[in-house]
Design an enzyme around this catalytic site. Structure first.
Site, PDB file in Angstrom:
ATOM      1  N   LYS A  44       0.832  -1.201   0.000  1.00 24.86           N
ATOM      2  CA  LYS A  44       0.000   0.000   0.000  1.00 24.86           C
ATOM      3  C   LYS A  44       0.868   1.253   0.000  1.00 24.86           C
ATOM      4  CE  LYS A  44      -1.866   1.854   3.669  1.00 24.86           C
ATOM      5  NZ  LYS A  44      -2.641   2.151   4.870  1.00 24.86           N
ATOM      6  N   ASP A  60      -6.580   0.145   1.418  1.00 23.97           N
ATOM      7  CA  ASP A  60      -6.631   0.269   2.864  1.00 23.97           C
ATOM      8  C   ASP A  60      -8.004  -0.213   3.329  1.00 23.97           C
ATOM      9  OD1 ASP A  60      -8.440   2.321   2.401  1.00 23.97           O
ATOM     10  OD2 ASP A  60      -7.115   3.910   3.035  1.00 23.97           O
TER      11      ASP A  60
END
Length: 138
Positions: free
Chosen positions: A58, A78
Protein backbone atom coordinates in the site's frame (compact mmCIF):
# COMPACT_ATOMS: atom_id res chain seq x y z
CA UNK A 1 16.25 11.70 18.34
CA UNK A 2 14.50 14.81 17.11
CA UNK A 3 12.74 12.82 14.39
CA UNK A 4 11.33 10.41 16.97
CA UNK A 5 10.00 13.33 19.01
CA UNK A 6 8.35 14.90 15.97
CA UNK A 7 6.72 11.62 14.95
CA UNK A 8 5.59 10.88 18.51
CA UNK A 9 2.96 13.62 18.42
CA UNK A 10 1.09 12.25 15.40
CA UNK A 11 2.32 8.77 14.55
CA UNK A 12 1.82 5.30 15.91
CA UNK A 13 5.00 3.24 16.29
CA UNK A 14 7.03 6.44 16.06
CA UNK A 15 10.32 4.88 17.20
CA UNK A 16 10.21 2.17 14.55
CA UNK A 17 9.11 4.59 11.85
CA UNK A 18 11.91 6.99 12.76
CA UNK A 19 14.45 4.17 12.36
CA UNK A 20 12.97 3.22 8.98
CA UNK A 21 13.03 6.84 7.79
CA UNK A 22 16.65 7.27 8.81
CA UNK A 23 17.59 4.03 7.04
CA UNK A 24 15.73 5.16 3.89
CA UNK A 25 17.54 8.49 4.10
CA UNK A 26 20.89 6.70 4.24
CA UNK A 27 19.92 4.59 1.22
CA UNK A 28 18.30 7.47 -0.66
CA UNK A 29 20.92 7.71 -3.46
CA UNK A 30 20.26 4.08 -4.42
CA UNK A 31 16.49 4.43 -4.05
CA UNK A 32 16.46 7.67 -6.06
CA UNK A 33 18.48 6.07 -8.86
CA UNK A 34 16.00 3.19 -9.05
CA UNK A 35 13.07 5.63 -9.17
CA UNK A 36 14.69 7.69 -11.93
CA UNK A 37 15.66 4.67 -14.03
CA UNK A 38 12.46 2.70 -13.62
CA UNK A 39 9.89 2.98 -16.38
CA UNK A 40 7.68 0.25 -14.96
CA UNK A 41 5.47 1.05 -11.98
CA UNK A 42 5.09 -2.61 -11.04
CA UNK A 43 8.85 -3.11 -11.00
CA UNK A 44 9.29 0.07 -8.97
CA UNK A 45 6.67 -1.00 -6.44
CA UNK A 46 8.34 -4.39 -6.11
CA UNK A 47 11.71 -2.69 -5.61
CA UNK A 48 10.36 -0.38 -2.89
CA UNK A 49 8.49 -3.24 -1.20
CA UNK A 50 11.62 -5.40 -1.08
CA UNK A 51 14.27 -2.76 -0.43
CA UNK A 52 12.80 -0.02 1.75
CA UNK A 53 12.34 -1.33 5.26
CA UNK A 54 8.90 -0.63 6.70
CA UNK A 55 7.17 0.02 3.39
CA UNK A 56 4.53 -2.39 2.18
CA UNK A 57 2.46 -2.75 -0.96
CA UNK A 58 0.00 0.00 0.00
CA UNK A 59 2.71 2.46 0.99
CA UNK A 60 4.74 1.67 -2.14
CA UNK A 61 1.69 2.23 -4.33
CA UNK A 62 0.88 5.46 -2.52
CA UNK A 63 4.46 6.74 -2.91
CA UNK A 64 4.47 5.95 -6.63
CA UNK A 65 1.16 7.76 -7.09
CA UNK A 66 2.44 10.77 -5.14
CA UNK A 67 5.53 11.10 -7.34
CA UNK A 68 3.37 10.93 -10.47
CA UNK A 69 4.48 7.56 -11.82
CA UNK A 70 1.27 5.60 -11.27
CA UNK A 71 -0.42 5.82 -14.69
CA UNK A 72 -3.68 4.83 -13.00
CA UNK A 73 -2.63 1.21 -12.53
CA UNK A 74 -1.79 0.81 -8.84
CA UNK A 75 -4.44 0.64 -6.14
CA UNK A 76 -3.97 1.91 -2.62
CA UNK A 77 -5.80 -0.77 -0.67
CA UNK A 78 -6.63 0.27 2.86
CA UNK A 79 -9.52 -0.67 5.14
CA UNK A 80 -11.80 2.03 3.67
CA UNK A 81 -11.21 0.81 0.13
CA UNK A 82 -11.61 -2.84 1.13
CA UNK A 83 -14.92 -2.14 2.89
CA UNK A 84 -16.27 -0.44 -0.21
CA UNK A 85 -15.05 -3.23 -2.47
CA UNK A 86 -16.99 -5.65 -0.26
CA UNK A 87 -20.02 -3.33 -0.27
CA UNK A 88 -20.07 -3.46 -4.07
CA UNK A 89 -19.40 -7.23 -4.05
CA UNK A 90 -16.00 -6.98 -5.70
CA UNK A 91 -14.50 -8.95 -2.79
CA UNK A 92 -16.12 -11.07 -0.11
CA UNK A 93 -14.25 -10.20 3.06
CA UNK A 94 -12.88 -6.72 3.77
CA UNK A 95 -11.29 -7.82 7.06
CA UNK A 96 -8.46 -9.91 5.67
CA UNK A 97 -4.76 -9.41 6.06
CA UNK A 98 -3.13 -8.49 2.79
CA UNK A 99 -0.17 -10.59 1.77
CA UNK A 100 1.59 -9.42 -1.37
CA UNK A 101 -0.18 -12.10 -3.41
CA UNK A 102 -3.61 -11.18 -1.99
CA UNK A 103 -2.94 -7.45 -2.48
CA UNK A 104 -2.21 -7.98 -6.18
CA UNK A 105 -5.28 -10.21 -6.60
CA UNK A 106 -7.61 -7.61 -5.02
CA UNK A 107 -5.94 -4.81 -6.95
CA UNK A 108 -6.70 -6.69 -10.18
CA UNK A 109 -10.34 -7.11 -9.12
CA UNK A 110 -10.59 -3.41 -8.31
CA UNK A 111 -9.11 -2.49 -11.71
CA UNK A 112 -11.62 -4.72 -13.46
CA UNK A 113 -14.47 -3.16 -11.45
CA UNK A 114 -13.23 0.35 -12.26
CA UNK A 115 -13.12 -0.49 -15.97
CA UNK A 116 -16.58 -2.07 -15.81
CA UNK A 117 -18.13 1.09 -14.31
CA UNK A 118 -15.96 3.41 -16.47
CA UNK A 119 -14.21 5.20 -13.61
CA UNK A 120 -10.40 5.57 -13.58
CA UNK A 121 -8.85 3.49 -10.81
CA UNK A 122 -7.40 6.46 -8.92
CA UNK A 123 -10.77 8.26 -9.07
CA UNK A 124 -12.53 5.20 -7.69
CA UNK A 125 -9.93 4.99 -4.96
CA UNK A 126 -10.57 8.61 -4.01
CA UNK A 127 -14.34 8.12 -4.12
CA UNK A 128 -14.09 5.09 -1.83
CA UNK A 129 -11.74 6.99 0.48
CA UNK A 130 -14.27 9.83 0.72
CA UNK A 131 -17.06 7.36 1.39
CA UNK A 132 -15.03 5.67 4.12
CA UNK A 133 -13.59 8.70 5.87
CA UNK A 134 -15.89 11.58 5.00
CA UNK A 135 -12.85 13.49 3.66
CA UNK A 136 -11.92 14.22 0.09
CA UNK A 137 -8.29 15.04 0.85
CA UNK A 138 -5.91 12.11 0.76
Amino acid sequence: TELTQILATKTRFHKTKAKHLLLAHQNWPTIKKEIQESNNQYHLREYLFKNVKGIGMKESSHFIRNIGQNNNQLAILDRHILRNLAKYQVINNPNISLSKKRYIKIERKMKNFAEKICIPLDHLDLLFWKEGTGEIFK
